[in-house]
Structures are given as C-alpha cells and as structure tokens.
Motif scaffolding. Structure first.
Motif, short mmCIF file in Angstrom:
data_model
loop_
_atom_site.label_atom_id
_atom_site.label_comp_id
_atom_site.label_asym_id
_atom_site.label_seq_id
_atom_site.Cartn_x
_atom_site.Cartn_y
_atom_site.Cartn_z
N MET A 1 -5.27 -13.04 8.23
CA MET A 1 -5.54 -12.77 6.83
C MET A 1 -5.54 -11.27 6.56
SD MET A 1 -6.04 -14.38 4.09
CE MET A 1 -6.98 -14.70 2.66
N LYS A 2 -6.03 -10.47 7.47
CA LYS A 2 -6.08 -9.02 7.26
C LYS A 2 -4.68 -8.43 7.28
CE LYS A 2 -10.68 -8.10 9.05
NZ LYS A 2 -11.49 -7.32 9.99
N ILE A 3 -3.80 -8.97 8.11
CA ILE A 3 -2.44 -8.45 8.18
C ILE A 3 -1.71 -8.73 6.87
CG2 ILE A 3 -0.21 -8.71 9.33
CD1 ILE A 3 -1.74 -9.23 11.92
N LYS A 4 -1.92 -9.91 6.31
CA LYS A 4 -1.28 -10.27 5.06
C LYS A 4 -1.77 -9.35 3.92
CE LYS A 4 -0.44 -14.41 2.29
NZ LYS A 4 -0.77 -15.82 2.12
N THR A 5 -3.05 -9.09 3.88
CA THR A 5 -3.61 -8.20 2.87
C THR A 5 -3.09 -6.78 3.04
OG1 THR A 5 -5.62 -9.55 2.85
CG2 THR A 5 -5.77 -7.38 1.85
N LEU A 6 -3.00 -6.32 4.27
CA LEU A 6 -2.49 -4.98 4.55
C LEU A 6 -1.01 -4.87 4.14
CD1 LEU A 6 -2.91 -2.18 5.78
CD2 LEU A 6 -2.24 -3.14 7.98
N ALA A 7 -0.22 -5.90 4.43
CA ALA A 7 1.19 -5.89 4.07
C ALA A 7 1.37 -5.84 2.55
CB ALA A 7 1.89 -7.11 4.65
N ILE A 8 0.57 -6.58 1.83
CA ILE A 8 0.64 -6.57 0.37
C ILE A 8 0.23 -5.20 -0.18
CG2 ILE A 8 -0.39 -7.53 -1.73
CD1 ILE A 8 -0.45 -10.24 -0.27
N ALA A 9 -0.80 -4.60 0.40
CA ALA A 9 -1.25 -3.28 -0.04
C ALA A 9 -0.18 -2.22 0.21
CB ALA A 9 -2.54 -2.90 0.68
N VAL A 10 0.49 -2.28 1.33
CA VAL A 10 1.56 -1.33 1.64
C VAL A 10 2.73 -1.52 0.69
CG1 VAL A 10 3.28 -0.70 3.37
CG2 VAL A 10 0.89 -1.00 4.04
N ALA A 11 3.08 -2.76 0.41
CA ALA A 11 4.18 -3.05 -0.50
C ALA A 11 3.87 -2.55 -1.91
CB ALA A 11 4.48 -4.54 -0.52
N LEU A 12 2.67 -2.77 -2.38
CA LEU A 12 2.30 -2.32 -3.72
C LEU A 12 2.23 -0.80 -3.81
CD1 LEU A 12 -0.40 -4.97 -4.71
CD2 LEU A 12 1.95 -4.76 -5.56
N THR A 13 1.94 -0.15 -2.71
CA THR A 13 1.91 1.31 -2.69
C THR A 13 3.32 1.89 -2.65
OG1 THR A 13 -0.19 1.23 -1.49
CG2 THR A 13 1.01 3.31 -1.45
N ALA A 14 4.23 1.24 -1.95
CA ALA A 14 5.58 1.77 -1.77
C ALA A 14 6.50 1.48 -2.95
CB ALA A 14 6.20 1.19 -0.50
N LEU A 15 6.28 0.42 -3.70
CA LEU A 15 7.18 0.05 -4.78
C LEU A 15 7.33 1.13 -5.86
CD1 LEU A 15 6.56 -3.77 -5.23
CD2 LEU A 15 8.59 -2.63 -4.34
N PRO A 16 6.27 1.75 -6.35
CA PRO A 16 6.46 2.80 -7.36
C PRO A 16 7.27 3.98 -6.82
CG PRO A 16 4.20 2.07 -7.38
CD PRO A 16 4.85 1.44 -6.19
N THR A 17 7.08 4.32 -5.57
CA THR A 17 7.82 5.42 -4.96
C THR A 17 9.31 5.09 -4.91
OG1 THR A 17 5.91 5.93 -3.60
CG2 THR A 17 8.00 6.87 -2.92
N LEU A 18 9.65 3.88 -4.54
CA LEU A 18 11.05 3.48 -4.47
C LEU A 18 11.69 3.42 -5.86
CD1 LEU A 18 10.79 0.68 -1.78
CD2 LEU A 18 11.64 3.02 -1.48
N SER A 19 10.94 3.01 -6.85
CA SER A 19 11.50 2.94 -8.20
C SER A 19 11.71 4.34 -8.77
CB SER A 19 10.62 2.11 -9.12
OG SER A 19 9.38 2.76 -9.32
N LEU A 20 10.86 5.28 -8.44
CA LEU A 20 11.05 6.66 -8.90
C LEU A 20 12.24 7.31 -8.21
CD1 LEU A 20 7.38 7.97 -9.11
CD2 LEU A 20 8.93 7.49 -10.99
#
Length: 53
Positions: A1-20
């Motif tokens: 469960m912690k790995i899934k939460t960590l993966a989602i947090a990393v994805a949500l952090t990286a998406l704005p950077t990639l869109s910019l």
C-alpha cells in the motif's frame, strides 16, 4: 500500500513539470504578415506599403 501511495505522489509531482516542458515555445511561433488590399509587405522596413503601379 505504501508503494502505491508513493508512486501516485511521484506521478502527481512530475506531471506539472512535464506539461511545462512541452510548452517552452510559448511566444516563439512565427505568424505570416498580411497586408490590406492594395498594399504589400516590405521586409526592409517591416511595414505594409501601398502598391504603386
């Protein structure tokens, strides 16, 4: 469960950077110059001048 939460947090952090990063060409597009009827574009002065025949 912690790995899934960590993966989602990393994805949500990286998406704005990639869109910019994809929008780095903002304001660098070139648009064709168009002049009114009876005038033509002069590249030396970068203005529209009346056509004299």
């Amino acid at each position: 469960m912690k790995i899934k939460t960590l993966a989602i947090a990393v994805a949500l952090t990286a998406l704005p950077t990639l869109s910019l990063a994809s929008g780095c060409n903002y304001g660098k597009e070139q648009q064709a110059m168009s002049c009114a009827a009876g005038s033509e574009y002069d590249s030396a002065t970068k203005t529209c001048l009346p056509v004299s025949t």
